[in-house]
Design an enzyme around this catalytic site. Structure first.
Site, PDB file in Angstrom:
ATOM      1  N   HIS A 196      15.625 -37.095 -30.325  1.00 59.17           N
ATOM      2  CA  HIS A 196      15.912 -36.819 -31.732  1.00 59.17           C
ATOM      3  C   HIS A 196      14.758 -36.077 -32.387  1.00 59.17           C
ATOM      4  O   HIS A 196      13.691 -35.960 -31.823  1.00 59.17           O
ATOM      5  CB  HIS A 196      16.207 -38.111 -32.506  1.00 59.17           C
ATOM      6  CG  HIS A 196      15.043 -39.032 -32.595  1.00 59.17           C
ATOM      7  ND1 HIS A 196      14.862 -40.083 -31.746  1.00 59.17           N
ATOM      8  CD2 HIS A 196      13.979 -39.073 -33.443  1.00 59.17           C
ATOM      9  CE1 HIS A 196      13.752 -40.733 -32.051  1.00 59.17           C
ATOM     10  NE2 HIS A 196      13.193 -40.127 -33.071  1.00 59.17           N
ATOM     11  N   GLU A 235      16.424 -38.484 -37.216  1.00 55.29           N
ATOM     12  CA  GLU A 235      15.840 -39.697 -37.785  1.00 55.29           C
ATOM     13  C   GLU A 235      15.193 -39.319 -39.107  1.00 55.29           C
ATOM     14  O   GLU A 235      14.369 -38.408 -39.167  1.00 55.29           O
ATOM     15  CB  GLU A 235      14.779 -40.248 -36.833  1.00 55.29           C
ATOM     16  CG  GLU A 235      13.952 -41.381 -37.392  1.00 55.29           C
ATOM     17  CD  GLU A 235      12.807 -41.753 -36.460  1.00 55.29           C
ATOM     18  OE1 GLU A 235      11.716 -42.048 -36.981  1.00 55.29           O
ATOM     19  OE2 GLU A 235      12.997 -41.741 -35.226  1.00 55.29           O
ATOM     20  N   HIS A 245      12.554 -26.007 -37.961  1.00 57.14           N
ATOM     21  CA  HIS A 245      13.886 -26.313 -38.482  1.00 57.14           C
ATOM     22  C   HIS A 245      14.698 -27.013 -37.408  1.00 57.14           C
ATOM     23  O   HIS A 245      14.296 -27.054 -36.250  1.00 57.14           O
ATOM     24  CB  HIS A 245      14.603 -25.029 -38.924  1.00 57.14           C
ATOM     25  CG  HIS A 245      14.821 -24.038 -37.822  1.00 57.14           C
ATOM     26  ND1 HIS A 245      13.841 -23.162 -37.427  1.00 57.14           N
ATOM     27  CD2 HIS A 245      15.891 -23.803 -37.017  1.00 57.14           C
ATOM     28  CE1 HIS A 245      14.305 -22.413 -36.436  1.00 57.14           C
ATOM     29  NE2 HIS A 245      15.556 -22.792 -36.161  1.00 57.14           N
ATOM     30  N   GLU A 289      19.339 -24.543 -39.686  1.00 58.71           N
ATOM     31  CA  GLU A 289      19.970 -23.306 -39.249  1.00 58.71           C
ATOM     32  C   GLU A 289      21.367 -23.617 -38.713  1.00 58.71           C
ATOM     33  O   GLU A 289      21.552 -24.565 -37.953  1.00 58.71           O
ATOM     34  CB  GLU A 289      19.139 -22.655 -38.144  1.00 58.71           C
ATOM     35  CG  GLU A 289      19.737 -21.382 -37.593  1.00 58.71           C
ATOM     36  CD  GLU A 289      18.910 -20.797 -36.462  1.00 58.71           C
ATOM     37  OE1 GLU A 289      19.151 -19.635 -36.129  1.00 58.71           O
ATOM     38  OE2 GLU A 289      18.036 -21.496 -35.910  1.00 58.71           O
TER      39      GLU A 289
END
Length: 127
Positions: free
Chosen positions: A5, A54, A73, A122
């Site tokens: 993550h 998270e 990003h 994005e």
């Protein structure tokens, strides 16, 4: 190896959860306290069993986190870039950094938005 993550630190967890679930379309998975100091909230992409984002709220923080000068990003693949952009515009409260556009001579198209803490997201449509 498997990617687990990405973590973003946020100032207002409820506002960020609203943004990522009601505007972006991620699914809330769970919250987990970190002692008395912080709370983590986990979000997943619909259809994915693993949380991929998270959000961490440090309870004693009241100033925005510096985002740095890099172009960091997260990126999400979508099937219809224009429909995604329209849905986000209609949802309101979404800060568009760019409009849908082609990547040079490629059939890949992208656009960027910012979350309530200024992090970039994005959206990618591959041709």
């Amino acid at each position: 190896m498997k990617f687990a993550h990405t973590c973003y630190r946020v100032l207002d967890l409820d506002r960020s959860l609203d943004f990522y679930t009601n505007k972006i379309g991620l699914e809330y998975t769970r919250k987990a306290p970190i002692g008395n100091d912080a709370t983590n909230a986990f979000l997943s992409v619909p259809g994915d069993d693993e949380p991929r984002l998270e959000l961490t709220l440090n309870h004693d923080r009241d100033e925005p986190y510096p985002l740095g000068e890099g172009y960091s990003h997260i990126a999400l693949l979508v099937e219809d870039l224009d429909a995604t952009a329209q849905r986000l515009q209609e949802a309101g409260g979404v800060d568009f950094e760019s409009e849908p556009h082609a990547m040079g001579n490629s059939s890949t198209r992208i656009f960027f938005v910012r979350d309530p803490d200024g992090y970039r997201i994005e959206f990618i449509e591959r041709g």
